[in-house]
Design an enzyme around this catalytic site. Structure first.
Site, PDB file in Angstrom:
ATOM      1  N   ARG A 190       0.652  -1.310  -0.262  1.00  0.00           N
ATOM      2  CA  ARG A 190      -0.024  -0.034   0.160  1.00  0.00           C
ATOM      3  C   ARG A 190       0.888   1.270   0.037  1.00  0.00           C
ATOM      4  O   ARG A 190       0.420   2.347  -0.219  1.00  0.00           O
ATOM      5  CB  ARG A 190      -1.067  -0.017   1.214  1.00  0.00           C
ATOM      6  CG  ARG A 190      -2.020  -1.011   1.074  1.00  0.00           C
ATOM      7  CD  ARG A 190      -2.690  -1.259   2.338  1.00  0.00           C
ATOM      8  NE  ARG A 190      -1.939  -2.145   3.283  1.00  0.00           N
ATOM      9  CZ  ARG A 190      -2.666  -2.813   4.487  1.00  0.00           C
ATOM     10  NH1 ARG A 190      -3.754  -2.366   4.831  1.00  0.00           N
ATOM     11  NH2 ARG A 190      -1.663  -3.448   4.935  1.00  0.00           N
ATOM     12  N   SER A 199      38.813  43.305  -1.431  1.00  0.00           N
ATOM     13  CA  SER A 199      37.629  42.752  -2.467  1.00  0.00           C
ATOM     14  C   SER A 199      38.139  42.138  -3.649  1.00  0.00           C
ATOM     15  O   SER A 199      39.002  42.643  -4.222  1.00  0.00           O
ATOM     16  CB  SER A 199      36.695  43.627  -2.387  1.00  0.00           C
ATOM     17  OG  SER A 199      36.050  44.012  -1.026  1.00  0.00           O
ATOM     18  N   ARG A 243      29.377  23.869   3.855  1.00  0.00           N
ATOM     19  CA  ARG A 243      29.360  22.357   3.112  1.00  0.00           C
ATOM     20  C   ARG A 243      30.368  21.908   4.182  1.00  0.00           C
ATOM     21  O   ARG A 243      30.798  22.107   5.101  1.00  0.00           O
ATOM     22  CB  ARG A 243      29.946  22.568   1.852  1.00  0.00           C
ATOM     23  CG  ARG A 243      28.727  23.164   0.882  1.00  0.00           C
ATOM     24  CD  ARG A 243      29.290  23.493  -0.349  1.00  0.00           C
ATOM     25  NE  ARG A 243      30.104  22.529  -1.134  1.00  0.00           N
ATOM     26  CZ  ARG A 243      30.918  22.112  -2.148  1.00  0.00           C
ATOM     27  NH1 ARG A 243      31.339  23.363  -2.668  1.00  0.00           N
ATOM     28  NH2 ARG A 243      31.522  21.365  -2.387  1.00  0.00           N
TER      29      ARG A 243
HETATM   30  C1  UD1 Z   1      -2.654  -5.850  11.885  1.00  0.00           C
HETATM   31  C2  UD1 Z   1      -3.381  -6.651  12.434  1.00  0.00           C
HETATM   32  C3  UD1 Z   1      -4.241  -5.891  12.999  1.00  0.00           C
HETATM   33  C4  UD1 Z   1      -4.058  -4.532  13.488  1.00  0.00           C
HETATM   34  C5  UD1 Z   1      -2.876  -3.790  12.950  1.00  0.00           C
HETATM   35  C6  UD1 Z   1      -2.451  -2.711  13.705  1.00  0.00           C
HETATM   36  C7  UD1 Z   1      -3.136  -9.164  12.000  1.00  0.00           C
HETATM   37  C8  UD1 Z   1      -3.810 -10.204  11.055  1.00  0.00           C
HETATM   38  N1  UD1 Z   1      -3.837  -7.932  11.882  1.00  0.00           N
HETATM   39  O1  UD1 Z   1      -2.989  -5.538  10.443  1.00  0.00           O
HETATM   40  O2  UD1 Z   1      -5.666  -6.619  13.736  1.00  0.00           O
HETATM   41  O3  UD1 Z   1      -5.330  -3.517  13.851  1.00  0.00           O
HETATM   42  O4  UD1 Z   1      -2.053  -4.599  12.590  1.00  0.00           O
HETATM   43  O5  UD1 Z   1      -1.621  -2.164  13.071  1.00  0.00           O
HETATM   44  O6  UD1 Z   1      -2.002  -9.142  12.607  1.00  0.00           O
HETATM   45  N2  UD1 Z   1       4.262  -9.004   8.401  1.00  0.00           N
HETATM   46  C9  UD1 Z   1       5.099  -9.855   8.359  1.00  0.00           C
HETATM   47  N3  UD1 Z   1       4.931 -10.885   7.647  1.00  0.00           N
HETATM   48  C10 UD1 Z   1       3.837 -11.130   7.396  1.00  0.00           C
HETATM   49  C11 UD1 Z   1       2.712 -10.210   7.351  1.00  0.00           C
HETATM   50  C12 UD1 Z   1       2.997  -8.981   8.049  1.00  0.00           C
HETATM   51  O7  UD1 Z   1       6.295  -9.691   9.022  1.00  0.00           O
HETATM   52  O8  UD1 Z   1       3.532 -12.271   6.594  1.00  0.00           O
HETATM   53  C13 UD1 Z   1       4.432  -7.623   9.216  1.00  0.00           C
HETATM   54  C14 UD1 Z   1       4.505  -6.393   8.452  1.00  0.00           C
HETATM   55  O9  UD1 Z   1       5.625  -6.061   7.764  1.00  0.00           O
HETATM   56  C15 UD1 Z   1       3.923  -5.206   9.308  1.00  0.00           C
HETATM   57  C16 UD1 Z   1       3.396  -6.073  10.271  1.00  0.00           C
HETATM   58  O10 UD1 Z   1       3.437  -7.577  10.191  1.00  0.00           O
HETATM   59  O11 UD1 Z   1       4.838  -4.647  10.094  1.00  0.00           O
HETATM   60  C17 UD1 Z   1       1.824  -5.895  10.199  1.00  0.00           C
HETATM   61  O12 UD1 Z   1       1.372  -6.326   8.941  1.00  0.00           O
HETATM   62  P1  UD1 Z   1       0.061  -5.586   8.335  1.00  0.00           P
HETATM   63  O13 UD1 Z   1      -0.041  -6.288   6.914  1.00  0.00           O
HETATM   64  O14 UD1 Z   1       0.376  -4.116   8.091  1.00  0.00           O
HETATM   65  O15 UD1 Z   1      -1.045  -5.855   9.205  1.00  0.00           O
HETATM   66  P2  UD1 Z   1      -2.312  -4.911   9.141  1.00  0.00           P
HETATM   67  O16 UD1 Z   1      -3.101  -5.199   8.005  1.00  0.00           O
HETATM   68  O17 UD1 Z   1      -2.058  -3.343   9.611  1.00  0.00           O
HETATM   69 CA    CA Z   2      -0.162  -2.510   9.266  1.00  0.00          CA
END
Ligand code: UD1
Ligand code: CA
Length: 458
Positions: free
Chosen positions: A16, A405, A333
């Site tokens: 996103r 100057s 610089r």
């Molecule tokens: C997640 C939570 C949601 C919460 C929100 C808060 C889950 C299923 N959902 O959603 O309930 O409200 O965070 O911000 O946990 N990541 C990995 N590996 C993966 C997938 C994700 O390391 O396979 C990491 C991403 O890099 C990120 C974090 O986990 O830093 C959260 O993942 P993201 O996809 O942003 O979850 P949200 O949809 O925001």
């Molecule tokens: Ca997130």
């Protein structure tokens, strides 16, 4: 022994963000999101910090260095699957494990401490950190039963219309009994709208097996904000900036318009310094007391001592000593060292040079690869000619000298102290103490010549 551990989730791509840069490496107020998270985690005394990396693993490891251990999640199958990758490192340990996302940069160490305390007080197997969102869209919703006890978390995409109206959200931070966490992770499935292994499903599993699951609701939703796109990144930047500026003002720094003042998180500023609008203070800049930093100045990785005035100028990787001043519209610089009470006026550029105490460089001058002593007067439009087309050369000018100057000082060159360069000279040879150098064509006056020109001479 009961350990305290943290797992930081940072393997996602961050689709996103629509970026070549992986999500957690996007920066606000001078640091990447994941660095902000780790910095706060570091303040809470953990025995182990494990960061889950996947997309951009190498860049994330380069960013955070040896401050954390790393585990690679080869395929991004969801947050539950991500946490499970730390099993080999952590699963046998007694104690408590916090999970936090690398894309929630505004959390403070204090909130993490509060969460741990609440979890311990409730003797829970899991405690979710929640908050009330003005607009909960996109977040997991906290489902409570009629007694107010948390039963599960439902993701936006899996929520019923009723569930979607709940505004208590999952901040993505939790603490778990470590062993209970890894056992429960083996029971989650990817039977949901996104086909992912959700960490959030662990809550329902623990609840159903009779464990105590608690939820600690923090007061400030904005601290818990997740950053999934650039709109959220700019909102988070604004919030963090306000927090940084407020802290400086409370420490005695005046800001004319804090909404339009941009200060990185590690910058230090002394009391009674005034910062005008449009100023950007970046990196590891340190500013002393009683300084004036005028509108639209940009200072990067520099040390500005006490009582310094900077007027609409740019300063990079340099140092200005007490009582010196610069600007408007001048540029230091990298590797410039400006001595006490030095005056640098308008349109002055200094690069990799030292300027001794009390020296004045008032107008339209370039000083490059030079070492100037004390109390020198540099006239208007002087050029330190440091480059011969392939190499840079150095110039030194001794104390109490005068540079007229529009002079050019062609390096390599040694100008002794107490020497005098006449205006308009191009100096190519060294000058001795107490000597005057003049190097320009002599003036000739042609008597009555004006009258030979085709002008009206009456
Ligand atoms: C997640 C939570 C949601 C919460 C929100 C808060 C889950 C299923 N959902 O959603 O309930 O409200 O965070 O911000 O946990 N990541 C990995 N590996 C993966 C997938 C994700 O390391 O396979 C990491 C991403 O890099 C990120 C974090 O986990 O830093 C959260 O993942 P993201 O996809 O942003 O979850 P949200 O949809 O925001
Ligand atoms: Ca997130």
């Amino acid at each position: 022994m009961a350990t305290r551990n943290t797992i930081i989730l940072a393997a996602g791509k961050g689709t996103r963000m629509k970026s070549k840069l992986y999500k957690v490496l996007h920066r606000l107020c001078g640091k990447s999101m994941v660095d902000h998270v780790l910095t706060q985690v570091e303040k809470t005394n953990m025995d182990n910090v494990v960061t889950i990396v996947g997309y951009g693993a190498e860049s994330v490891e380069e960013e955070l260095g040896d401050r954390t251990k790393y585990v690679v999640q080869k395929e991004q199958l969801g947050t539950g699957h991500a946490v499970l990758q730390a099993e080999d490192l952590l699963a046998d340990l007694d104690g408590t494990t916090m999970v936090v996302s690398g894309d929630t940069p505004l959390f403070t160490a204090q909130t993490f401490e509060n969460l741990f305390k609440y979890h311990e007080d409730k003797q829970a197997k899991a405690t979710i950190l929640t908050s009330k969102a003005p607009d909960p869209t996109g977040y997991g919703r906290i489902i409570r039963n009629e007694l107010g006890i948390v039963t599960k978390i439902v993701e936006q995409k899996d929520a019923t219309a009723d569930e979607a109206t709940i505004n208590e959200i999952n901040t993505g931070v939790y603490v778990f009994d470590n062993q209970a966490l890894f056992k429960a992770l083996h029971q989650i499935t990817n039977d949901n709208a996104q086909g992912e292994y959700y960490l959030t499903d662990v809550i329902e599993i623990l609840k159903d097996q009779g464990d105590i699951v608690a939820a600690y609701q923090m007061a400030d939703f904005y601290e818990s904000m997740g950053v999934n796109d650039r709109v959220a990144l700019s909102k988070a930047t604004k919030i963090m900036q306000a927090r940084i500026n407020t802290a400086h003002m409370k420490n005695g720094v005046s800001m004319v318009n804090p909404d339009d003042t941009y200060i990185d998180v590690d910058v230090q500023i002394g009391a009674d310094t005034i910062v005008e609008p449009g100023v950007q203070l970046k990196g590891n800049t340190v500013i002393g007391e009683d300084c004036f930093i005028g509108a639209n100045s940009e200072i990067r990785n520099s040390t500005i001592h006490n009582g310094v005035t900077v007027t609409s100028s740019m300063i990079e990787d340099s140092e200005m000593m007490d009582g010196s001043n610069i600007g408007p519209d001048s540029h230091l610089r990298p590797q410039s060292l400006i001595g006490e009470n030095v005056h640098l006026g308008n349109f002055v550029e200094v690069k990799k040079s030292e300027i001794g105490a009390g020296t004045k460089v008032g107008h339209l001058t370039y000083v490059g690869n030079a070492k100037l002593g004390k109390n020198i007067n540099v006239g208007c439009g002087v050029v330190f000619v440091n480059y011969d087309g392939s190499k840079k050369h150095e110039t030194t000018v001794g104390d109490d000298s005068f540079i007229g100057s529009n002079s050019n000082l062609v390096a390599p060159l040694n100008v002794a102290d107490h020497s005098f360069i006449a205006a308009g000279s191009t100096i190519t040879d060294d000058i001795n103490q107490y000597d005057m150098a003049i190097a320009r064509a002599r003036q000739t006056n042609k008597a009555g010549y004006y009258k030979k020109l085709p002008y009206d001479a009456d």
